[in-house]
Structures are given as structure tokens and as C-alpha cells.
Design an enzyme around this catalytic site. Structure first.
Site, short mmCIF file in Angstrom:
data_model
loop_
_atom_site.label_atom_id
_atom_site.label_comp_id
_atom_site.label_asym_id
_atom_site.label_seq_id
_atom_site.Cartn_x
_atom_site.Cartn_y
_atom_site.Cartn_z
N TYR A 1 10.68 48.95 -31.51
CA TYR A 1 10.30 48.48 -32.85
C TYR A 1 9.02 47.68 -32.76
O TYR A 1 8.75 47.02 -31.75
CB TYR A 1 11.38 47.56 -33.42
CG TYR A 1 12.67 48.25 -33.77
CD1 TYR A 1 12.85 48.81 -35.03
CD2 TYR A 1 13.70 48.35 -32.84
CE1 TYR A 1 14.04 49.44 -35.35
CE2 TYR A 1 14.89 48.99 -33.16
CZ TYR A 1 15.05 49.53 -34.41
OH TYR A 1 16.22 50.16 -34.74
N TYR B 1 17.79 53.54 -27.60
CA TYR B 1 17.35 52.48 -26.69
C TYR B 1 18.54 51.82 -26.03
O TYR B 1 19.65 51.80 -26.54
CB TYR B 1 16.43 51.47 -27.38
CG TYR B 1 16.96 50.85 -28.68
CD1 TYR B 1 16.58 51.39 -29.91
CD2 TYR B 1 17.78 49.74 -28.66
CE1 TYR B 1 17.02 50.81 -31.09
CE2 TYR B 1 18.22 49.15 -29.84
CZ TYR B 1 17.84 49.70 -31.06
OH TYR B 1 18.28 49.13 -32.21
N ARG C 1 22.05 52.29 -27.65
CA ARG C 1 22.19 52.44 -29.10
C ARG C 1 21.75 53.86 -29.41
O ARG C 1 20.65 54.28 -29.05
CB ARG C 1 21.26 51.48 -29.84
CG ARG C 1 21.84 50.10 -29.98
CD ARG C 1 22.20 49.68 -31.38
NE ARG C 1 23.10 50.55 -32.09
CZ ARG C 1 23.07 50.70 -33.42
NH1 ARG C 1 22.19 50.09 -34.14
NH2 ARG C 1 23.95 51.48 -34.01
N HIS D 1 19.02 56.02 -34.59
CA HIS D 1 19.46 55.61 -35.93
C HIS D 1 18.28 55.13 -36.75
O HIS D 1 17.26 54.71 -36.20
CB HIS D 1 20.50 54.49 -35.83
CG HIS D 1 19.96 53.25 -35.16
ND1 HIS D 1 19.91 53.11 -33.80
CD2 HIS D 1 19.41 52.13 -35.68
CE1 HIS D 1 19.36 51.95 -33.51
NE2 HIS D 1 19.04 51.33 -34.62
N HIS E 1 17.53 52.42 -39.93
CA HIS E 1 18.11 51.34 -40.75
C HIS E 1 17.69 51.52 -42.21
O HIS E 1 16.52 51.81 -42.49
CB HIS E 1 17.59 49.98 -40.27
CG HIS E 1 18.04 49.61 -38.90
ND1 HIS E 1 19.20 48.93 -38.67
CD2 HIS E 1 17.48 49.81 -37.69
CE1 HIS E 1 19.33 48.72 -37.37
NE2 HIS E 1 18.30 49.25 -36.75
FE LIG Z 1 18.07 49.45 -34.63
#
Ligand SMILES: [Fe+2]
Lengths: 222, 201
Positions: free
Chosen positions: A99, A138, A148, A151, A153
Site C-alpha cells: 500500500y 501479502y 492475507r 482483496h 477494501h
Molecule cells: Fe488490506
């Protein structure tokens, strides 16, 4: 039947969930004060130009790395009412799982052509659509090797309808071990984008993701 | 809540954790300070300015970094801007009552007006917490020294100790004349803040 508040569950192998999940059963809201608990979000959503296309940081800029995808669907409440003018705030990791958030210290690779943040507003039929880069998975718990899964958000605000959720991808190996997906049980399917082939040359694949705001997110005002 | 039971037609999308990276890019100052519409415009709601501040803490007493807080309240005359008050004469044109902020550290400072007492309620602000590790949790914050606290129908359902956990302490005026109130929200553990269920009951 006496109704009692929920006992919230803790996500397995999720340290933050362990630290932040209330241990006491939730208290039921007395009926006569229920209305005071329902925020009505003012309709003043904003979006900047081109925010629906997360595959570029601005129009006419180079495409970010990875596989460009389209995500579209409707937003309704559980009574089936279409939510028009709903603000959808979107954020997802880049192709490498990183991110562009100042608090993401993972050290994974940044992509100079990927911002990873956008907003769209549903039209008069409750439809939305955006493009993004298929996010990388990640490593969330390096110590136990838990990832994870991929996905996106999504945060939805529309009057008294409010939902923060994530769209997942079908048949991803890490879906089964994700603590929050596990808590969802069989209803995890509702949080999967449904792939479709698209003839649009700009994207590799499309995902249908119809969003229904309801359940524990009470509909108080239509 | 109501007698007319609406048939449930659609299965809801599951809520999910907000994760640690809710974009600060989405921040909007006008949602973090409800006392003015914009610094360059002469407009603002009626009412006593207040600063509500405190920490959001986890089970170990550590700051819950990255929480997203949403606030909801009535105006100074106790009127909520919602569909059931649409033509109410006491609506304040400069007050919607909804606020939102993301706290990087877990400490929060929110500027608004003291809500009026709505019907038989004591003045209060509804707070929704979104964060990594949880789906939303909801509570209501009350203010010290309000007579109506003694008769509030929500506070009445709670123990003395839990009432204290929801009552912000008065800390005196700020240099610019706002009344400062402080409340720490404890998400989990021995001194846990009471949270309320979001079921329509
Ligand atoms: Fe996330």
C-alpha cells in the site's frame, strides 16, 4: 424470546483482533433510544477526476504494473432498495502487495504508477464501476507464514447505510486461512467477486460484486 | 422496533475489518470540526463549542493506532438531522451532526458543539469505531455534570461503573473558549467500555 447482544468472535491468528475485540457481550440497545444510534451521513461525497480508474495515477499517465481488472455491481440494502449516490471509497495493495500508506512498513515494492486509492459514486440505478490493478497477496504473519489473500477494501456510505468490507477473489489459496474469512463461514461467498470475461481491451478480466448493506448494519431509515 | 416486519429479501455482504491502512487521503477537515463549515466562510452551528478528546486503547492498555472514528449527534436544540425530522423548525441549517476522523496514534481530538437533550435523553454522541482486527463497534458518550444523565434511558440500563465508562470528564475551557471533555475508550479487557449491539431489535 429474550434477545441478547452478540458475543463477538476473535479472528484466529489475528493479534490485532485479540487485542481489540470486546470481551463482554454487547448490550442490547433499548428500543426507545434506537433511533439515536443511527447516523445519517450527509450527501456531500466528493471525487476527483479519474478516481474511478485506479490503474493510472491520472489520465494519460502510464498504466501501473500487474493485471488491470474491472469491478462493477449494484449497491442495495437488504430490502432490495437501490442505494443511489452512495459513496464507495476504495483502496487496494499494488501488484506486489504494497500500500502507498505511510504506515505500510512492509518494504514491498512500490509502483511509481500506482496510487491505489479511489472513490466512485453509484448512479441512479445503484450501479458502480471501477478499474484497478489486481492486488498482490501479502504476508501478514511472517512468523507463522500466514498471508492475507488478495482483496480490495471498500467503504460504503449512503444516508443511514454504512458498510466497510473487502472483496476477495475466488479460488485463492490463502482464502481458507484468512481469520476474518473464517469467521464469515459459508457466507464468505458473498464477499467474492464473480469473474466474467470482458471484451474491453483495457482490462484483463471483470468481477461482479453486488453489495448488500444489511444484517448487523440495521436499516432504520429507507 | 416496529410491528411491520419487513421481509428480508437479500443476504447482506459481510462486514470486514477496515485493516490498518484506511487512507488518510479520504480525510475531510469539515468532518473533524463541526463548529465551522469552512475557515473562509462566516457560517457555523449554534451551540457551545466543545472539544472531545481521549485515547482509544486496546486490551493491553496500548493505543489502538489507525482507528477510524465516526460521530453522530443532535444539534444544540436536541434535533437529529434524519428522515424523521425533515421539516422540523429547530433544525440548524449549519449542522448535520455527522463527523469522522482517522487517528494515526489512537489519540483523538474532535471539535463539535455540545448536543442538546433530545426528548428524554441526556446529551450524547454516538461513536462508531472501525479498525483493524474488528468489524464496527458502537457506543454512546455522555458528558459530566448533566442533570439528565440521571434519567437517561440508556444510562439507566447500566451499572454505576459502566455509566462512568461512558461519561466524559470536564477538563475546563480551551484557550479559544471551547469546553474540553475527555474520555478514553477501552476496546477490550478489564476496564472495557460498554458497546452496544447494532441489531434492529
Ligand atoms: Fe488490506
Amino acid at each position: 424470546m429474550t434477545r441478547i447482544g452478540r458475543q463477538l468472535s476473535i479472528g484466529k491468528t489475528d493479534n490485532t483482533s485479540d487485542q481489540r475485540t470486546p470481551r463482554k457481550r454487547l448490550r442490547l440497545i433499548p428500543t426507545d433510544v434506537r433511533e439515536s444510534f443511527v447516523p445519517v451521513i450527509p450527501a456531500k461525497a466528493v471525487q476527483r477526476q479519474n478516481e474511478w480508474d485506479l490503474t493510472r495515477i491520472a489520465q494519460n499517465r502510464p498504466r501501473a504494473e500487474g493485471s488491470p481488472i474491472e469491478v462493477k455491481g449494484t449497491v442495495r440494502n437488504e430490502n432490495g432498495t437501490l442505494l443511489r449516490g452512495a459513496l464507495i471509497e476504495i483502496w487496494n495493495a499494488n501488484h506486489y502487495g504494497r500500500y502507498r500508506h505511510v504506515e505500510d512498513h512492509s518494504g514491498l515494492k512500490l509502483d511509481e504508477n500506482f496510487f491505489g486509492i479511489g472513490r466512485v459514486i453509484t448512479d441512479e440505478y445503484g450501479n458502480y464501476r471501477f478499474w484497478t490493478i489486481s492486488p498482490g497477496a501479502y504476508l501478514a504473519r511472517p512468523d507463522i507464514g500466514r498471508w492475507r489473500p488478495k482483496h480490495i477494501h471498500l467503504s460504503i456510505s449512503c444516508g443511514s447505510s454504512r458498510l466497510i468490507t473487502q472483496m476477495y477473489f475466488p479460488n485463492e489459496p490463502n482464502n481458507a486461512s484468512d481469520p476474518m474469512a473464517v469467521l464469515m463461514g459459508d457466507s464468505f461467498d458473498r464477499n467474492l467477486g464473480k469473474p466474467y470475461e470482458t471484451i474491453i481491451p483495457e482490462v484483463d478480466r471483470g468481477y461482479d460484486f453486488d453489495i448488500v448493506v444489511g444484517g448487523k448494519n440495521a436499516i432504520f431509515f429507507e | 422496533m416496529t410491528n411491520k416486519q419487513q421481509p428480508i429479501l437479500l443476504l447482506p455482504t459481510n462486514e470486514d475489518t477496515t485493516g490498518p491502512y484506511f487512507p488518510t487521503y479520504f480525510s475531510d477537515e469539515s468532518y473533524e470540526d463541526l463548529t465551522q463549515i469552512h475557515s473562509g466562510v462566516i457560517a457555523g452551528p449554534t451551540g457551545q463549542h466543545i472539544i472531545l478528546r481521549g485515547s482509544v486503547l486496546d486490551r493491553n492498555g496500548k493505543l489502538a493506532n489507525g482507528v477510524l472514528l465516526e460521530f453522530w449527534q443532535a444539534n444544540a436544540k436536541g434535533i437529529y438531522r434524519n428522515p424523521s425530522s425533515e421539516n422540523h423548525p429547530d433544525l440548524d441549517p449549519w449542522f448535520d451532526g455527522y463527523g469522522r476522523l482517522r487517528s494515526t496514534t489512537g489519540e483523538y481530538t474532535y471539535r463539535t458543539i455540545l448536543p442538546g437533550a433530545s426528548k428524554d435523553r441526556a446529551p450524547n454522541i454516538t461513536v462508531t469505531i472501525f479498525s483493524d482486527g474488528i468489524n464496527r463497534i458502537v457506543t454512546q458518550i455522555f458528558f459530566a455534570n448533566q442533570k439528565a444523565n440521571e434519567i437517561d434511558p440508556l444510562l439507566k440500563t447500566l451499572s454505576d461503573q459502566d455509566r462512568k465508562r461512558l461519561t466524559a470528564k470536564y477538563e475546563g475551557p480551551s484557550p479559544d473558549g471551547a469546553d474540553v471533555y475527555k474520555l478514553d475508550i477501552i476496546m477490550a479487557g478489564d476496564n472495557e467500555t460498554p458497546f452496544f449491539d447494532d441489531f434492529l431489535s
